[in-house]
Design an enzyme around this catalytic site. Structure first.
Site, PDB file in Angstrom:
ATOM      1  CG  ASP A 191     -12.396 -29.194  30.365  1.00 43.78           C
ATOM      2  OD1 ASP A 191     -11.244 -28.427  30.242  1.00 43.78           O
ATOM      3  OD2 ASP A 191     -12.708 -29.777  29.417  1.00 43.78           O
ATOM      4  CG  PHE A 235      -0.878 -19.220  17.253  1.00 39.04           C
ATOM      5  CD1 PHE A 235      -1.242 -17.952  17.395  1.00 39.04           C
ATOM      6  CD2 PHE A 235      -0.888 -20.103  18.551  1.00 39.04           C
ATOM      7  CE1 PHE A 235      -1.817 -17.373  18.483  1.00 39.04           C
ATOM      8  CE2 PHE A 235      -1.268 -19.342  19.694  1.00 39.04           C
ATOM      9  CZ  PHE A 235      -1.731 -17.990  19.722  1.00 39.04           C
ATOM     10  CG  ASP A 260      -8.433 -23.985  23.762  1.00 40.72           C
ATOM     11  OD1 ASP A 260      -7.582 -23.423  23.007  1.00 40.72           O
ATOM     12  OD2 ASP A 260      -9.676 -23.686  23.553  1.00 40.72           O
TER      13      ASP A 260
END
Length: 1134
Positions: free
Chosen positions: A418, A553, A688
């Site tokens: 991760d 975004f 992410d």
């Protein structure tokens, strides 16, 4: 900000209704909020059954533990075999006692059951802590406390600030006027930043228990599915018995495990509970993991079973050939009974076959499994006691949850990690900004008088008009919220001169870093109030900007914009990735800014470019028209919004760029570099966004300066088909180039789903999955971003199932990493800030990522070397033990006469030879641990189970057969020529067996002593002590020490053998003859084909294991110089 809601036609059939963009979805559920029936005549009331809110991660219950655990244990070939042998010994007359097989088997089964039962009890305990957690539920207009497990679908739940959501909820209202709430999803997707969620527009005004309880509505939504980022549903609110339908999306869904922040309270309705929550669906079931060594052991066991059956078959056939002569069939001293004569020959043959199986059964080392269990259990404490793996800040040591996989740590080929909280500290820091080519690095060159908001703040710096516009752009173009409290999560924020002030929270931590950076430069963002954003400039004047539009975004556009109005002027401020901003620039110092951005990206910093566009009123009207048309679209809304954004975000003027650092954990880059040198491939799997993850990969040296990045992302597959993209990448990585480029691959979750979708094949080149795997094999590093937890597990499973079947390791710190941790061969949890779900579900838990280096390169290396020697040595010493018994049958008429006494048969593996190899497998160090840490390439020496390959196994077996032949025939020729003792007595068959057994015990023990590199006093005590114990026991058993034992067949046998000079000479000669070939082979082998570890053996003495430092004085490297001289002499030659 208002939530845009789209009304779509209500259909009577709930099984076939569709939502925008979800035409294929037909399976749904209906939820009655507060368990209220819909008004008469609106729709049929069909109460559906849903599971309660109980979470179950345990494997056993009180009732099924014994049968289920026994079934799992007897699925092991070895355990099942020993059970059969034990039953055979009980049923028929065999040469040995059933106790010799039953006791070791009972011990192994009991120890394993206790260990697994204890581990499952801990899981039950953790489940109960979660299931009995108190929650607040609205019933009859009042808030009542319930246990979490008693929540039902349809219950209205009240959650307060800093509490976790007990199940998956739809937000109805919150304490905030605009109906929003802020949530951290660290335990779900690894991001500790604040995300904004929205209440249903028609219910956001209901702020009290009675008001919420009066809501009359139903929710229709999809059945539970594991995708965290996707949700489709609608709410039907009954006003005057007429339903008003509003769409529901992921922005309305609060997931179990997330935490409410910066919001006093919220009311929400439960829609998915218990094991149907998205988090529970992302958990993999905890299956039993098997190490590569255990698989090798089972393969060797099958070979030895075949050898055993062959021996028994050969002896059975030869017995009946031998007994074909009636005089041999029934000699006068062993005549058969009438019953035996009448028994059918096949039954007699089968009984004899089973008797031979039991006689030769000791070639299968039952005690090896006991020793392996003990070695794994005791060896795991070395990790827990290692002071170098202690984190003083957390006060935590490494934890071993599963000791079955210790040796697997030395076989890892792929590491899946991760990012957030594992590689990084998840703590953003503003580094620099570049405005029109002028670089301002943090506080350097600035007179920083005060960094807190307020009239005292002053910053003295020459600044152009463009620079001020740049600072204002960063103060306005964001989704940051201002918190006016002193503490969050018990941590003080925004404290200045003893009084609380404001601090910032956001769904994006780098946005917070940028706003705080602007605060240090003199422009302080104060608040968003009544659609106006307020800024305190460096003259202590408050500037107000009306926020007109936010162009949010998204991962495809990779930028965001705001449209603001100030003193009659209209501006569009835009910030985003350089690849997204530069093509839209029409003026500005592009070259200078681009050079700085590229330099910062290589340094691993997260970069953003900032631009603006002045708008005229006419242009703004056109923008409003475009946006409103897209937002009101019923079909393809996302696509039309993207088209509108493309038309609006153009003709920009470049202002500058920023650089933010997501600080890596200490020594994270060094650890990844060491893993690369050790031959492991490292993949980063993160939820992410791509730019953030890619910057971290550069900083952690996963991607290097010369790495050519290949993208397999949604943006690229929108420009050309997935088929074309895959084949382009395949041609790129497989093309023969002179410089052999270093490739790195970036893929996102949506594209991965498309690649793994079944049924997509190309007739010429096979499936997309195979092409994708081929691309990955040729890349030195892979980054997978925007991954759902289950996708992480799918990636691990994909690599596990590839044709090479590599050993995989997964490391993470959040609940979102649990699936891949459970899927990988070895799962490691980081004791991070995101809860302890990963640490609790892992095989091993470590405080920081840097500890992975020592765990693999040192502990993993040692564990594999030790257990490999243990396995090979056990098979070797049992071949030495039983092959003479096989040969003896040719000299005793195949009568199943044991060569050794029963006591020797029972204690050979349990007492005489077990302790030295157990100690060896716990503390042996063939090379100093400092060398292992400094030279990670030594890890390659043991890769791919190299010490348990078939050629090495065959060598050990041949060596065992050779030693057995030397022992047996050496003793046989001695007896042939010297059959009398000094007093004229003849040697008997028990003396012959005792002589062979004595040579056997000393030979296999000396063999282990010659293989030992690391000597302490405990080695000497155990090795020589076991030989002394054998001698003392033989004297005792022979009645020399305890005369009352003189009734049994071994009386005075051992003493009689030792009274013969030729017996002493034969023992010495046979031991030497047995050991010499192995020593010569090692000397030649190491002289001609040394491994990379062997030239280093003499460089440094092995270092003491953490638990054994107390076993000798620190300055003393070795003890017993005499024996050490012999051993080290051989070691240096070998």
């Amino acid at each position: 900000m208002d939530v845009l809601c789209i009304i779509f036609p209500f259909r009577s059939s709930i099984d076939n209704w569709e939502c925008v963009g979800e035409e294929d979805w037909v399976d749904s559920r209906t939820i009655y909020i507060g368990h209220k029936q819909p008004p008469p005549g609106t729709e049929a009331f069909i109460q559906q059954r849903f599971p309660d809110n109980r979470i179950v991660s345990s494997k056993y219950t009180f009732w099924n533990f014994i049968p289920k655990n026994m079934f799992e244990q007897f699925r092991r070939v070895a355990n099942f075999y020993f059970l059969i042998i034990f039953l055979v010994q009980l049923i028929i007359d065999t040469p040995t006692s059933p106790i010799t097989s039953g006791l070791p088997l009972f011990f192994v089964i009991t120890v394993t059951a206790i260990k697994q039962g204890y581990e499952d009890w801990l899981r039950h305990k953790a489940d109960n802590a979660v299931n009995q957690c108190p929650v607040h539920v609205v019933q009859h207009g009042k808030v009542v406390r319930k246990q979490s497990r008693k929540i039902r679908v349809g219950d209205i739940v009240c959650v307060k600030e800093n509490e976790s959501f007990p199940c998956d909820l739809i937000l109805l209202s919150s304490s905030r006027d605009e109906g929003t709430c802020y949530v951290t999803t660290a335990s779900l997707d690894g991001e500790s930043s604040h995300k904004t969620y929205f209440a249903v527009q028609d219910t956001k005004a209901y702020n009290t228990e009675k008001e919420v309880d009066s809501i009359h509505a139903t929710i229709e939504c999809e059945q539970p599915q594991p995708d965290l980022y996707k949700f489709v549903g609608r709410i039907n609110i009954y006003m005057d018995n007429e339903p008003v339908a509003r769409p529901l999306g992921s922005e309305n869904l609060l997931l179990r495990g997330a935490t409410l922040k910066n919001t006093e309270y919220i009311y929400a309705v439960a829609i998915y509970t218990g094991m149907e929550t998205k988090m529970a669906l992302n958990y993999q079931s905890k299956s039993q993991k098997r190490s590569a060594v255990e698989k090798s052991m089972n393969a060797y066991l099958v070979v030895y079973l075949c050898i055993l059956i062959s021996k028994a078959l050969i002896n059975t056939v030869l017995k009946y050939v031998w007994q074909a002569d009636p005089n041999r069939d029934e000699p006068w001293y062993n005549q058969r009974t009438e019953t035996e004569r009448q028994r059918h020959v096949l039954i007699r043959a089968f009984t004899d076959f089973l008797a031979f199986m039991v006689l030769f059964n000791y070639i299968i080392p039952v005690s090896m499994y006991v020793t392996v269990e003990m070695q794994k259990f005791l060896g795991s404490y070395f990790i827990m006691w290692d002071d170098e793996m202690l984190d003083e800040e957390l006060g935590e040591r490494a934890v071993v949850n599963t000791s079955d996989l210790n040796e697997e740590l030395g076989q890892v080929e792929y590491v899946f990690t991760d990012k957030t909280g594992t590689l990084t500290e998840n703590n953003m820091e503003f580094i620099e900004c570049c405005v029109d080519g002028h670089v301002m690095r943090g506080a350097a060159g600035m007179d920083m008088i005060d960094t807190s908001p307020g009239p005292e703040a002053r910053v003295s710096i020459a600044c152009s008009e463009h620079e001020e516009l740049f600072f204002r752009a960063l103060c306005l173009c964001h989704t940051v919220q201002v918190k006016e409290e002193e503490t969050v999560d018990g941590i003080k924020h925004g404290i200045h001169q003893g009084k609380s002030t404001s601090f910032y929270i956001s769904s994006s931590p780098d946005e917070v870093a940028l706003v705080e950076g602007m605060k240090r430069l003199g422009f302080t963002y104060l608040r968003l109030k009544d659609s106006h954003m307020e800024i305190l400039n460096r003259e202590d004047e408050i500037e107000r900007f009306e926020l007109l539009e936010v162009l949010t975004f998204d991962s495809v556009r990779r930028r965001m914009s705001v449209i603001v109005r100030a003193t009659g002027e209209l501006f569009l401020f835009c910030k985003g990735a350089d690849s997204s901003i530069f093509p839209r620039i029409i003026s500005g110092k592009v070259d200078q800014v681009r050079a700085r951005v590229e330099n910062n990206a290589v340094e691993g910093l997260r970069t953003l470019c900032v631009a603006y566009r002045p708008l005229s009123p006419e242009q703004y009207e056109e923008v409003c028209h475009l946006l409103s048309g897209a937002k009101l679209a019923l079909q393809d809304r996302d696509k039309r919004l993207a088209e509108a954004y493309e038309l609006i975000e153009k003709d920009l003027i470049l202002l500058g760029a920023t650089a933010v650092e997501d600080r890596l954990q200490e020594k994270a880059a060094d650890t990844i570099e060491s893993l690369h040198k050790a031959g492991m491939k490292v993949w980063v799997l993160t939820g992410d966004k791509m730019e953030t993850a890619a910057a971290t990969c550069y900083a952690s040296k996963l991607f290097r300066r010369n790495t050519q990045i290949l993208e397999l992302t949604t943006k690229r597959t929108e420009e050309q088909s997935l088929h074309d993209v895959l084949f382009d990448l395949s041609r790129t990585v497989l093309s023969l180039s002179a410089d052999y480029a270093d490739y790195g691959l970036i893929i996102d979750g949506a594209t991965l789903s498309a690649v793994l979708r079944p049924g997509q094949e190309d007739s010429n080149s096979g499936s997309y999955k195979e092409i994708f795997l081929e691309i990955c094999r040729n890349c030195s590093a892979v980054l997978c971003c925007r991954m759902a937890p289950l996708q992480k597990a799918q990636i691990v499973k994909l690599i596990k199932a590839s044709k090479e079947h590599p050993i995989t390791l997964a490391v993470g710190d959040g609940a979102n990493d649990v699936s891949m941790i459970l899927e990988a061969h070895v799962g490691i949890g980081i004791m991070g800030k995101e809860g302890r779900q990963a640490a609790r579900n892992s095989d091993y838990a470590i405080p920081k990522f840097k500890h992975l280096k020592k765990m693999l390169l040192v502990h993993g290396h040692y564990y594999y070397i030790r257990i490999s020697e243990l396995v090979q040595y056990f098979f070797y010493k049992n071949v030495c033990f039983i092959f003479p018994q096989f040969l003896y049958q040719f000299f005793c008429g195949f009568s199943q006469q044991p060569l050794y006494d029963t006591a020797y048969l029972t204690l050979y593996n349990i007492s005489f030879t077990s302790l030295p190899i157990l100690l060896y497998s716990l503390i042996e160090q063939h090379i100093n641990m400092d060398i292992l840490k400094k030279d990670p390439s030594l890890y390659k020496d043991i890769a791919k189970n190299s010490l348990l390959r078939w050629p090495i196994f065959i060598y050990w077996t041949i060596l065992g057969v050779y030693d057995a032949i030397v022992m047996f025939f050496g003793a046989y020729f001695l007896f042939d020529n010297t059959t009398f003792t000094s007093n004229g007595q003849m040697f008997g068959n028990w003396t012959f067996g005792t002589l062979v057994f004595t040579v056997l015990v000393f030979t296999v023990t000396f063999k282990l002593a010659l293989d030992t590199h690391y000597w302490t006093w405990i080695n000497h005590f155990v090795i020589w002590g076991s030989l002394i114990f054998f001698v003392v026991f033989s004297l005792l058993w022979g009645g020399i020490i305890w005369p009352f034992l003189n009734y049994q067949r071994m009386y005075y046998v051992f003493m009689q053998m030792l009274s013969s000079g030729p017996a002493w000479l034969s023992i010495i000669l046979l031991i030497t003859a047995g050991l010499l070939p192995d020593v010569v082979k090692k000397v030649i082998w190491r002289a001609l084909w040394p491994t990379t570890t062997e030239p280093s053996v003499g460089t440094l003495p092995p270092s003491p294991p953490p638990s054994l430092c107390c076993l000798r004085p620190p300055a003393e490297s070795v003890s017993n110089p005499a024996l050490l001289e012999v051993t080290l002499c051989l070691s240096r030659h070998l």
